[in-house]
Motif scaffolding. Structure first.
Motif, PDB file in Angstrom:
ATOM      1  N   GLY A   1       0.816  -1.210   0.000  1.00  0.00           N
ATOM      2  CA  GLY A   1       0.000   0.000   0.000  1.00  0.00           C
ATOM      3  C   GLY A   1       0.848   1.259   0.000  1.00  0.00           C
ATOM      4  N   ILE A   2       1.947   1.231   0.752  1.00  0.00           N
ATOM      5  CA  ILE A   2       2.861   2.378   0.739  1.00  0.00           C
ATOM      6  C   ILE A   2       3.466   2.561  -0.652  1.00  0.00           C
ATOM      7  CG2 ILE A   2       5.038   3.270   1.666  1.00  0.00           C
ATOM      8  CD1 ILE A   2       4.346   1.972   4.316  1.00  0.00           C
ATOM      9  N   TYR A   3       3.804   1.441  -1.295  1.00  0.00           N
ATOM     10  CA  TYR A   3       4.352   1.524  -2.659  1.00  0.00           C
ATOM     11  C   TYR A   3       3.340   2.160  -3.613  1.00  0.00           C
ATOM     12  CZ  TYR A   3       5.360  -0.106  -7.389  1.00  0.00           C
ATOM     13  OH  TYR A   3       5.544  -0.166  -8.746  1.00  0.00           O
ATOM     14  N   LEU A   4       2.051   1.824  -3.446  1.00  0.00           N
ATOM     15  CA  LEU A   4       1.026   2.358  -4.353  1.00  0.00           C
ATOM     16  C   LEU A   4       0.853   3.854  -4.212  1.00  0.00           C
ATOM     17  CD1 LEU A   4      -1.749  -0.391  -4.114  1.00  0.00           C
ATOM     18  CD2 LEU A   4      -0.157   0.031  -5.998  1.00  0.00           C
ATOM     19  N   THR A   5       1.274   4.426  -3.082  1.00  0.00           N
ATOM     20  CA  THR A   5       1.148   5.880  -2.924  1.00  0.00           C
ATOM     21  C   THR A   5       2.075   6.632  -3.868  1.00  0.00           C
ATOM     22  OG1 THR A   5       2.823   5.987  -1.156  1.00  0.00           O
ATOM     23  CG2 THR A   5       0.537   5.580  -0.502  1.00  0.00           C
ATOM     24  N   PHE A   6       3.054   5.935  -4.418  1.00  0.00           N
ATOM     25  CA  PHE A   6       3.990   6.578  -5.341  1.00  0.00           C
ATOM     26  C   PHE A   6       3.643   6.271  -6.803  1.00  0.00           C
ATOM     27  CE2 PHE A   6       6.343   5.706  -1.410  1.00  0.00           C
ATOM     28  CZ  PHE A   6       6.695   7.004  -1.050  1.00  0.00           C
ATOM     29  N   THR A   7       2.431   5.759  -7.035  1.00  0.00           N
ATOM     30  CA  THR A   7       1.999   5.419  -8.396  1.00  0.00           C
ATOM     31  C   THR A   7       0.717   6.162  -8.749  1.00  0.00           C
ATOM     32  OG1 THR A   7       0.562   3.550  -7.791  1.00  0.00           O
ATOM     33  CG2 THR A   7       2.931   3.109  -7.986  1.00  0.00           C
ATOM     34  N   ASN A   8       0.338   6.082 -10.001  1.00  0.00           N
ATOM     35  CA  ASN A   8      -0.910   6.700 -10.468  1.00  0.00           C
ATOM     36  C   ASN A   8      -1.983   5.643 -10.721  1.00  0.00           C
ATOM     37  OD1 ASN A   8       0.127   5.436 -12.711  1.00  0.00           O
ATOM     38  ND2 ASN A   8      -0.110   7.191 -14.099  1.00  0.00           N
ATOM     39  N   TRP A   9      -1.923   4.527 -10.032  1.00  0.00           N
ATOM     40  CA  TRP A   9      -2.879   3.434 -10.250  1.00  0.00           C
ATOM     41  C   TRP A   9      -4.297   3.891  -9.939  1.00  0.00           C
ATOM     42  CZ3 TRP A   9      -4.497  -1.142  -6.863  1.00  0.00           C
ATOM     43  CH2 TRP A   9      -5.084  -2.149  -7.650  1.00  0.00           C
ATOM     44  N   ASP A  10      -5.247   3.459 -10.761  1.00  0.00           N
ATOM     45  CA  ASP A  10      -6.643   3.842 -10.564  1.00  0.00           C
ATOM     46  C   ASP A  10      -7.452   2.767  -9.855  1.00  0.00           C
ATOM     47  OD1 ASP A  10      -6.814   1.898 -12.486  1.00  0.00           O
ATOM     48  OD2 ASP A  10      -7.703   3.173 -14.041  1.00  0.00           O
ATOM     49  N   GLY A  11      -6.798   1.677  -9.468  1.00  0.00           N
ATOM     50  CA  GLY A  11      -7.492   0.606  -8.765  1.00  0.00           C
ATOM     51  C   GLY A  11      -8.064  -0.455  -9.672  1.00  0.00           C
ATOM     52  N   ILE A  12      -8.033  -0.236 -10.984  1.00  0.00           N
ATOM     53  CA  ILE A  12      -8.622  -1.188 -11.941  1.00  0.00           C
ATOM     54  C   ILE A  12      -7.609  -1.614 -12.992  1.00  0.00           C
ATOM     55  CG2 ILE A  12     -10.422  -1.526 -13.679  1.00  0.00           C
ATOM     56  CD1 ILE A  12     -12.113   0.507 -12.190  1.00  0.00           C
ATOM     57  N   SER A  13      -6.923  -0.658 -13.561  1.00  0.00           N
ATOM     58  CA  SER A  13      -6.004  -0.933 -14.658  1.00  0.00           C
ATOM     59  C   SER A  13      -4.863  -1.852 -14.216  1.00  0.00           C
ATOM     60  CB  SER A  13      -5.428   0.387 -15.190  1.00  0.00           C
ATOM     61  OG  SER A  13      -4.446   0.142 -16.172  1.00  0.00           O
ATOM     62  N   SER A  14      -4.368  -2.627 -15.163  1.00  0.00           N
ATOM     63  CA  SER A  14      -3.230  -3.509 -14.888  1.00  0.00           C
ATOM     64  C   SER A  14      -1.907  -2.781 -15.048  1.00  0.00           C
ATOM     65  CB  SER A  14      -3.262  -4.717 -15.832  1.00  0.00           C
ATOM     66  OG  SER A  14      -3.220  -4.292 -17.189  1.00  0.00           O
ATOM     67  N   HIS A  15      -1.964  -1.537 -15.489  1.00  0.00           N
ATOM     68  CA  HIS A  15      -0.742  -0.747 -15.693  1.00  0.00           C
ATOM     69  C   HIS A  15      -0.704   0.405 -14.694  1.00  0.00           C
ATOM     70  CE1 HIS A  15       0.052  -2.885 -19.450  1.00  0.00           C
ATOM     71  NE2 HIS A  15      -1.214  -2.662 -19.795  1.00  0.00           N
TER      72      HIS A  15
END
Length: 294
Positions: free
Chosen positions: A36-50
Motif C-alpha cells: 500500500g505504501i508503494y502504491l502511494t507513489f503510483t498513479n494506479w486507478d485501482g482497476i487498470s493492470s498498468h
C-alpha cells in the motif's frame, strides 16, 4: 550434535505454534501494508493492470485537497466528543455497577449488549429511530426539537452520529473499567474510610490514580475506533446531508474506489495512519506518567 538436535526441536516447536500466526500476520497485514505504501507513489486507478511511478505527486495533491482536510477536521471533532462522552459515561457506570448494587450483573449485560451489534445493522436501526420513531414522538408530544428528522439537519446529524457511537461503545469500555475497579486493593479503600475520608476524597486520591491503566486502554480504543469509523457513518448518515457528516475514512474510501484515484486515496490513508499513530503515541506516553503502583 545434541545441541543442534535441541535447537532443531525448539525451532520446530516454535514454528508449529507460531508459524500459522506469523504467516497470517505477514500475508494479511505486513505485505499489504508495504504494498500500500508503494502504491502511494503510483498513479494506479485501482482497476487498470498498468501503473507508473509519480514520486511524491500524490502526497502533494493530498496536502492541497481541501475536502480531505475538512473531513479530517470533522473527524477530530467527532473523536473528541466520542472519546469524552464514552469514557466519562462508561467510568460512571462501572463505578456504580462495582459498588454492590442489587442486580448489577443484569445491568452490566444490558449495557454491554449494544456492542454486540454490527455497525451496519446498528446504523440502520438508529436511522429508523431518528427518521421515524423520534419524529412521530415529537409530533404527537409537541416537542419541536424532535418534530423533524435529525438526519436531515447538518448540525443535528453530526450529534446523532456521536450519540449512536456513545451508545455502542459505552458498554464495552464499561467492562474494562469494571475490571480496573476490581483490581483496586480493598485494603487501601478501607484504610481511607477508617481515616475518615469521604467518597469524593477516596475517588480523587485512591480510585482515579489506580484506574489510570484502564483509562489508557479505553482512551486508546476509543481513539482508534473513532478515527477509523466507517460502517456506522455509512449506514446512519451516508456522509450527508451535504457531506456534513462525511468522516475521513469515508472520504478516503470514496477517493480510492468511487473516484478511482487509488494512489491518492492510499496516500490519504497513509497520512491518516501516521496521524492516528502519532496521537496515540502521545496519549499513551503522557498517560503512562500518571500511573501509580498499589
Amino acid at each position: 550434535m545434541v545441541e543442534n538436535k535441541s535447537f532443531s526441536k525448539r525451532l520446530l516447536t516454535y514454528l508449529a505454534f507460531m508459524g500459522p500466526t506469523l504467516f497470517a500476520f505477514i500475508t494479511v497485514i505486513l505485505v499489504p501494508f508495504i504494498f500500500g505504501i508503494y502504491l502511494t507513489f503510483t498513479n494506479w486507478d485501482g482497476i487498470s493492470s498498468h501503473m507508473s511511478l509519480v514520486g511524491l505527486q500524490n502526497y502533494k495533491v493530498v496536502i492541497s485537497d481541501v475536502g480531505f482536510w475538512n473531513s479530517m477536521a470533522l473527524t477530530v471533532k467527532y473523536v473528541f466528543f466520542s472519546v469524552l462522552f464514552v469514557n466519562v459515561i462508561s467510568f460512571l457506570l462501572a463505578y456504580a455497577l462495582s459498588s454492590g448494587l442489587k442486580g448489577q450483573n443484569f445491568f452490566r449485560a444490558g449495557f454491554f449488549m449494544p456492542n454486540l451489534i454490527g455497525g451496519i445493522v446498528l446504523g440502520f436501526i438508529w436511522k429508523f429511530i431518528f427518521a421515524s420513531a423520534l419524529v412521530y414522538m415529537g409530533n404527537n408530544m409537541n416537542l419541536p426539537f424532535l418534530s423533524s428528522s435529525w438526519l436531515s439537519d447538518p448540525n443535528k446529524a453530526f450529534w446523532s452520529l456521536v450519540i449512536v457511537t456513545v451508545w455502542q461503545y459505552t458498554g464495552y469500555m464499561m467492562v474494562i473499567y469494571i475490571a480496573g475497579f476490581m483490581n483496586i486493593p480493598k485494603e487501601l479503600v478501607e484504610a481511607a474510610s477508617i481515616d475518615g475520608a469521604n467518597e469524593f476524597v477516596k475517588l480523587k486520591s485512591i480510585i482515579l490514580p489506580m484506574m489510570v491503566p484502564s483509562v489508557i486502554i479505553c482512551t486508546f480504543l476509543t481513539l482508534q475506533r473513532g478515527f477509523m469509523a466507517y460502517d456506522l457513518n455509512l449506514a446512519l448518515t451516508g456522509g450527508g446531508p451535504f457531506k456534513s457528516t462525511e468522516l475521513v475514512s469515508m472520504y478516503v474510501y470514496g477517493k480510492a474506489f468511487l473516484s478511482q484515484q487509488y494512489g491518492i486515496g492510499q496516500s490519504e490513508a497513509v497520512l491518516l495512519f501516521l496521524m492516528v499513530a502519532g496521537i496515540t503515541f502521545i496519549q499513551v506516553y503522557f498517560s503512562k506518567k500518571l500511573e501509580v503502583e498499589a
